[in-house]
Design a protein around this motif. Sequence first.
Motif, PDB file in Angstrom:
ATOM      1  N   LEU A 146      39.587  60.546   8.897  1.00  0.00           N
ATOM      2  CA  LEU A 146      39.399  60.492   7.447  1.00  0.00           C
ATOM      3  C   LEU A 146      37.931  60.661   7.071  1.00  0.00           C
ATOM      4  N   LEU A 147      37.048  59.961   7.757  1.00  0.00           N
ATOM      5  CA  LEU A 147      35.614  60.065   7.457  1.00  0.00           C
ATOM      6  C   LEU A 147      35.105  61.490   7.654  1.00  0.00           C
ATOM      7  N   GLY A 148      35.706  62.214   8.584  1.00  0.00           N
ATOM      8  CA  GLY A 148      35.327  63.603   8.833  1.00  0.00           C
ATOM      9  C   GLY A 148      35.628  64.534   7.675  1.00  0.00           C
ATOM     10  N   LYS A 149      36.433  64.103   6.749  1.00  0.00           N
ATOM     11  CA  LYS A 149      36.696  64.901   5.549  1.00  0.00           C
ATOM     12  C   LYS A 149      35.473  64.945   4.640  1.00  0.00           C
ATOM     13  N   LYS A 150      34.601  63.955   4.808  1.00  0.00           N
ATOM     14  CA  LYS A 150      33.417  63.858   3.947  1.00  0.00           C
ATOM     15  C   LYS A 150      32.118  64.119   4.721  1.00  0.00           C
ATOM     16  N   ILE A 151      32.111  63.777   6.007  1.00  0.00           N
ATOM     17  CA  ILE A 151      30.904  63.914   6.824  1.00  0.00           C
ATOM     18  C   ILE A 151      31.153  65.020   7.854  1.00  0.00           C
ATOM     19  N   ASP A 152      30.446  66.126   7.701  1.00  0.00           N
ATOM     20  CA  ASP A 152      30.715  67.359   8.454  1.00  0.00           C
ATOM     21  C   ASP A 152      30.710  67.224   9.974  1.00  0.00           C
ATOM     22  N   TRP A 153      29.821  66.461  10.524  1.00  0.00           N
ATOM     23  CA  TRP A 153      29.653  66.444  11.976  1.00  0.00           C
ATOM     24  C   TRP A 153      30.745  65.654  12.704  1.00  0.00           C
ATOM     25  N   ILE A 154      31.525  64.877  11.988  1.00  0.00           N
ATOM     26  CA  ILE A 154      32.474  63.968  12.644  1.00  0.00           C
ATOM     27  C   ILE A 154      33.618  64.693  13.337  1.00  0.00           C
ATOM     28  N   HIS A 155      34.271  65.630  12.675  1.00  0.00           N
ATOM     29  CA  HIS A 155      35.441  66.275  13.285  1.00  0.00           C
ATOM     30  C   HIS A 155      35.120  66.971  14.607  1.00  0.00           C
TER      31      HIS A 155
END
Length: 184
Positions: A146-155
């Motif tokens: 879910l956080l990767g939807k907002k913070i690019d480097w996470i996914h």
Amino acid sequence: MQNSLFQKLQYVNAYRKNRQELANYVLSHPNLFEELLNHCFEADADTAFKSCWILEFVCKEKLNWILPHIDYFLINIKHLNHDSAIRPCAKICELLCIEYFKNSPSKIKDRLNKNHLEQLSEINFDWLINDEKVATKAYAMQSLYLLGKKIDWIHPELKKVLEQGFSSHSAAYKARARHILNKL
């Protein structure tokens, strides 16, 4: 009433009914929430993890109650080291992320800022990478997705971590990792 909550915590056990009864007590006495939260981070591990159990149940009903204390919560959960305290806090983090990323307006969206989201990312990656129980890792995977939807480097990082750890974990871990990888 302060001693009353502490005394009640001493008698809590792992039975769901027992935990729910004390959570209901806190829900009916909102002024005890801050005390409960403080007990979660006490040096006495027994009181701390029992408090975390109750905090999870309370947050499932009244997640917004944690908002005035979100900085305190996020700073302190990274110092927890008992599995029985970490798992319910990981669940609370997942609840925060789910609420934040809902398509409807919420107090969670209004209150959590970029710094909070970064802290959640860091904490959840630590849980995912470190030697934690599967439930904690599963909550961390969902929160990070879910956080990767907002913070690019996470996914991309999440994908890498899940692929690297896939072969060395349990069937439960693999099932959740596969689910998240399919979404990525």
